[in-house]
Scaffold this motif. Structure first.
Motif, PDB file in Angstrom:
ATOM      1  N   VAL A 217       0.877  -1.164   0.000  1.00 17.95           N
ATOM      2  CA  VAL A 217       0.000   0.000   0.000  1.00 17.95           C
ATOM      3  C   VAL A 217       0.916   1.216   0.000  1.00 17.95           C
ATOM      4  CG1 VAL A 217      -1.804   1.275   1.220  1.00 17.95           C
ATOM      5  CG2 VAL A 217      -1.762  -1.225   1.323  1.00 17.95           C
ATOM      6  N   LEU A 218       0.771   2.091  -0.978  1.00 14.82           N
ATOM      7  CA  LEU A 218       1.557   3.325  -1.050  1.00 14.82           C
ATOM      8  C   LEU A 218       0.695   4.468  -0.546  1.00 14.82           C
ATOM      9  CD1 LEU A 218       3.320   1.450  -2.756  1.00 14.82           C
ATOM     10  CD2 LEU A 218       3.737   3.365  -4.303  1.00 14.82           C
ATOM     11  N   LEU A 219       1.176   5.120   0.515  1.00 19.56           N
ATOM     12  CA  LEU A 219       0.417   6.170   1.179  1.00 19.56           C
ATOM     13  C   LEU A 219       1.132   7.511   1.017  1.00 19.56           C
ATOM     14  CD1 LEU A 219      -2.164   6.381   3.013  1.00 19.56           C
ATOM     15  CD2 LEU A 219      -0.613   6.270   4.976  1.00 19.56           C
ATOM     16  N   LYS A 220       0.403   8.520   0.525  1.00 22.13           N
ATOM     17  CA  LYS A 220       0.979   9.846   0.344  1.00 22.13           C
ATOM     18  C   LYS A 220      -0.009  10.902   0.810  1.00 22.13           C
ATOM     19  CE  LYS A 220       2.944  13.022  -3.082  1.00 22.13           C
ATOM     20  NZ  LYS A 220       3.293  13.227  -4.511  1.00 22.13           N
ATOM     21  N   GLU A 221       0.419  11.707   1.773  1.00 24.04           N
ATOM     22  CA  GLU A 221      -0.397  12.811   2.283  1.00 24.04           C
ATOM     23  C   GLU A 221      -1.801  12.346   2.650  1.00 24.04           C
ATOM     24  OE1 GLU A 221      -0.145  15.787  -0.735  1.00 24.04           O
ATOM     25  OE2 GLU A 221       1.939  16.311  -0.248  1.00 24.04           O
ATOM     26  N   VAL A 224      -4.260   6.868  -0.432  1.00 21.33           N
ATOM     27  CA  VAL A 224      -3.644   5.703  -1.058  1.00 21.33           C
ATOM     28  C   VAL A 224      -3.371   6.015  -2.525  1.00 21.33           C
ATOM     29  CG1 VAL A 224      -4.005   3.320  -1.792  1.00 21.33           C
ATOM     30  CG2 VAL A 224      -4.662   4.010   0.511  1.00 21.33           C
ATOM     31  N   LEU A 225      -2.099   5.922  -2.908  1.00 26.25           N
ATOM     32  CA  LEU A 225      -1.749   6.090  -4.320  1.00 26.25           C
ATOM     33  C   LEU A 225      -2.080   4.834  -5.102  1.00 26.25           C
ATOM     34  CD1 LEU A 225       1.737   7.869  -4.235  1.00 26.25           C
ATOM     35  CD2 LEU A 225      -0.492   8.884  -4.733  1.00 26.25           C
ATOM     36  N   THR A 226      -1.734   3.684  -4.528  1.00 26.49           N
ATOM     37  CA  THR A 226      -2.033   2.398  -5.141  1.00 26.49           C
ATOM     38  C   THR A 226      -1.945   1.320  -4.074  1.00 26.49           C
ATOM     39  OG1 THR A 226      -1.482   0.901  -6.971  1.00 26.49           O
ATOM     40  CG2 THR A 226       0.358   1.888  -5.799  1.00 26.49           C
ATOM     41  N   ALA A 227      -2.635   0.221  -4.288  1.00 26.84           N
ATOM     42  CA  ALA A 227      -2.605  -0.908  -3.365  1.00 26.84           C
ATOM     43  C   ALA A 227      -2.806  -2.177  -4.172  1.00 26.84           C
ATOM     44  CB  ALA A 227      -3.683  -0.783  -2.295  1.00 26.84           C
ATOM     45  N   GLY A 228      -1.987  -3.184  -3.889  1.00 26.17           N
ATOM     46  CA  GLY A 228      -2.115  -4.436  -4.617  1.00 26.17           C
ATOM     47  C   GLY A 228      -0.819  -5.212  -4.607  1.00 26.17           C
ATOM     48  N   PRO A 229      -0.631  -6.113  -5.570  1.00 29.61           N
ATOM     49  CA  PRO A 229       0.623  -6.887  -5.645  1.00 29.61           C
ATOM     50  C   PRO A 229       1.837  -5.975  -5.708  1.00 29.61           C
ATOM     51  CG  PRO A 229      -1.027  -7.787  -7.141  1.00 29.61           C
ATOM     52  CD  PRO A 229      -1.589  -6.502  -6.618  1.00 29.61           C
ATOM     53  N   ILE A 230       2.900  -6.358  -5.045  1.00 34.83           N
ATOM     54  CA  ILE A 230       4.059  -5.477  -4.890  1.00 34.83           C
ATOM     55  C   ILE A 230       4.700  -5.148  -6.237  1.00 34.83           C
ATOM     56  CG2 ILE A 230       5.882  -7.210  -4.543  1.00 34.83           C
ATOM     57  CD1 ILE A 230       6.706  -5.487  -2.047  1.00 34.83           C
ATOM     58  N   GLU A 231       4.721  -6.092  -7.151  1.00 29.81           N
ATOM     59  CA  GLU A 231       5.336  -5.846  -8.457  1.00 29.81           C
ATOM     60  C   GLU A 231       4.559  -4.790  -9.242  1.00 29.81           C
ATOM     61  OE1 GLU A 231       8.090  -7.205  -9.591  1.00 29.81           O
ATOM     62  OE2 GLU A 231       8.469  -8.818  -8.161  1.00 29.81           O
ATOM     63  N   GLU A 232       3.242  -4.731  -9.035  1.00 35.37           N
ATOM     64  CA  GLU A 232       2.417  -3.740  -9.723  1.00 35.37           C
ATOM     65  C   GLU A 232       2.447  -2.386  -9.013  1.00 35.37           C
ATOM     66  OE1 GLU A 232      -1.512  -5.302 -10.188  1.00 35.37           O
ATOM     67  OE2 GLU A 232      -0.803  -7.194 -11.085  1.00 35.37           O
ATOM     68  N   PHE A 234       5.220  -1.175  -7.106  1.00 32.91           N
ATOM     69  CA  PHE A 234       6.547  -0.559  -7.112  1.00 32.91           C
ATOM     70  C   PHE A 234       7.028  -0.293  -8.547  1.00 32.91           C
ATOM     71  CE2 PHE A 234       7.952  -2.341  -2.703  1.00 32.91           C
ATOM     72  CZ  PHE A 234       6.996  -1.538  -2.108  1.00 32.91           C
ATOM     73  N   THR A 235       6.218   0.434  -9.289  1.00 28.20           N
ATOM     74  CA  THR A 235       6.618   0.834 -10.637  1.00 28.20           C
ATOM     75  C   THR A 235       7.266   2.212 -10.577  1.00 28.20           C
ATOM     76  OG1 THR A 235       4.504   1.912 -11.109  1.00 28.20           O
ATOM     77  CG2 THR A 235       4.685  -0.448 -11.613  1.00 28.20           C
ATOM     78  N   GLN A 236       7.940   2.583 -11.627  1.00 27.68           N
ATOM     79  CA  GLN A 236       8.593   3.884 -11.673  1.00 27.68           C
ATOM     80  C   GLN A 236       7.579   5.009 -11.513  1.00 27.68           C
ATOM     81  OE1 GLN A 236      11.241   4.443 -14.974  1.00 27.68           O
ATOM     82  NE2 GLN A 236      11.415   6.653 -14.669  1.00 27.68           N
ATOM     83  N   ILE A 237       6.440   4.897 -12.197  1.00 28.34           N
ATOM     84  CA  ILE A 237       5.416   5.952 -12.134  1.00 28.34           C
ATOM     85  C   ILE A 237       4.899   6.124 -10.710  1.00 28.34           C
ATOM     86  CG2 ILE A 237       3.085   6.578 -12.843  1.00 28.34           C
ATOM     87  CD1 ILE A 237       3.683   5.342 -15.561  1.00 28.34           C
ATOM     88  N   HIS A 238       4.535   5.007 -10.057  1.00 33.37           N
ATOM     89  CA  HIS A 238       3.995   5.089  -8.699  1.00 33.37           C
ATOM     90  C   HIS A 238       5.028   5.633  -7.708  1.00 33.37           C
ATOM     91  CE1 HIS A 238       0.271   3.344  -9.806  1.00 33.37           C
ATOM     92  NE2 HIS A 238       0.676   2.087  -9.904  1.00 33.37           N
ATOM     93  N   LEU A 239       6.265   5.171  -7.808  1.00 31.89           N
ATOM     94  CA  LEU A 239       7.282   5.580  -6.836  1.00 31.89           C
ATOM     95  C   LEU A 239       7.749   7.013  -7.078  1.00 31.89           C
ATOM     96  CD1 LEU A 239       9.250   2.237  -6.559  1.00 31.89           C
ATOM     97  CD2 LEU A 239       7.743   3.252  -4.840  1.00 31.89           C
ATOM     98  N   GLU A 240       7.797   7.452  -8.318  1.00 34.70           N
ATOM     99  CA  GLU A 240       8.108   8.853  -8.581  1.00 34.70           C
ATOM    100  C   GLU A 240       7.019   9.756  -8.017  1.00 34.70           C
ATOM    101  OE1 GLU A 240      10.913   8.831 -12.585  1.00 34.70           O
ATOM    102  OE2 GLU A 240       8.749   9.144 -12.807  1.00 34.70           O
ATOM    103  N   VAL A 249      14.050   2.591 -10.750  1.00 34.09           N
ATOM    104  CA  VAL A 249      13.622   1.546  -9.815  1.00 34.09           C
ATOM    105  C   VAL A 249      14.320   0.242 -10.172  1.00 34.09           C
ATOM    106  CG1 VAL A 249      11.662   0.287  -8.859  1.00 34.09           C
ATOM    107  CG2 VAL A 249      11.380   2.670  -9.587  1.00 34.09           C
ATOM    108  N   GLN A 250      14.888  -0.416  -9.172  1.00 39.64           N
ATOM    109  CA  GLN A 250      15.583  -1.679  -9.386  1.00 39.64           C
ATOM    110  C   GLN A 250      15.127  -2.728  -8.378  1.00 39.64           C
ATOM    111  OE1 GLN A 250      19.734  -0.648  -8.919  1.00 39.64           O
ATOM    112  NE2 GLN A 250      19.973  -0.220 -11.112  1.00 39.64           N
TER     113      GLN A 250
END
Length: 263
Positions: A217-221, A224-232, A234-240, A249-250
């Protein structure tokens, strides 16, 4: 037929004084699933943990844990089924002059102090969990004399000795240097290889997430930005978007990392 989630957070908002701290948060964790809650400082991670643990109450939305709805069941009984590692508070609140053995037993007593003698079953559980972790030799050592890494391991075992149905690891590596962090993560990985458990791992650092975590689960301010499988997730778009930085992202040998792209 999909199984019922162990934890379900549905459109949870928290506005204690009119200011929105959390805004319509939703995610689920299944039994034996390992989920990471990733967010920058101030994103609302600790507030969300306090809501799940029943220390504060949501302004709106629903939390269901173990198929019980918050507000419709005794929160004290649900807490007994949650293990939590929050060393920033537990280090300060635990009674002084406790041995490692005493600290493990407080996890069975659901207390921060040592107020009664354990029964044989409790002693057996404490001895077994220290033995499994190869830490029985530390049994009689005073907790305050341990290194920061050893303390975190003991707090981790303390949270698991009562065999909780949900384990919450709140910034478990926040005070560690590189070596201590890697030592603790190897310890956590080894424990995972021996026993099944369900966990929520809270952090703001991608590189410390154990490789057996499969959802995020990616939480910002407070959102939730996105929630689900980790591979989906931790993408460049979501993490940026999460870090407000251009990133590379590596994932190497199971370890995630981000590298800022500097101009």
């Amino acid at each position: 037929m999909n199984p019922d989630p162990l934890l379900s957070v549905e459109k949870i908002s928290y506005r204690p004084t009119g200011k929105t701290i959390l805004d319509s948060i939703s995610f689920k964790i299944l039994e034996n699933e390992h989920c990471v809650l990733l967010g920058r400082n101030g994103a609302g991670k600790s507030t969300l943990v306090n809501l799940i643990y029943g220390m504060i109450w949501a302004t709106s939305g629903t939390i269901r844990l173990f198929q019980e709805t918050y507000g419709e069941t005794a929160i004290q009984e649900l807490r007994k089924r949650i293990g939590i590692v929050d060393s920033s508070q537990q280090d300060q609140s635990l009674q002084k002059k406790l041995t490692v053995w005493d600290v493990i037993l407080t996890g069975l007593f659901h207390t921060i102090g040592y107020y009664r003698d354990p029964n044989p079953e409790e002693e057996s559980k404490a001895e077994r969990i220290l033995t499994d972790a190869n830490l029985l030799s530390k049994k009689d050592q005073f907790y305050t004399t341990l290194s920061s890494g050893e303390k975190k391991k003991i707090l981790f075992l303390r949270s698991l000795v009562s065999e909780p149905d949900l384990l919450i690891l709140d910034e478990p590596c926040s005070s560690f240097d590189f070596s201590a962090r890697e030592d603790f993560l190897e310890f956590l990985k080894a424990y995972h290889s021996k026993r099944n458990f369900t966990s929520l791992y809270i952090t703001h650092r991608l590189e410390e997430i154990p490789e057996f975590y499969t959802s995020a689960v990616l939480l910002k301010e407070g959102k939730v930005l996105t929630a689900g499988p980790i591979e989906e997730s931790f993408t460049q778009i979501h993490l940026e978007n999460l870090y407000d930085l251009k990133l590379q992202v590596q994932k190497i040998n199971g370890t995630w990392s981000v590298i800022p792209i500097r101009k």
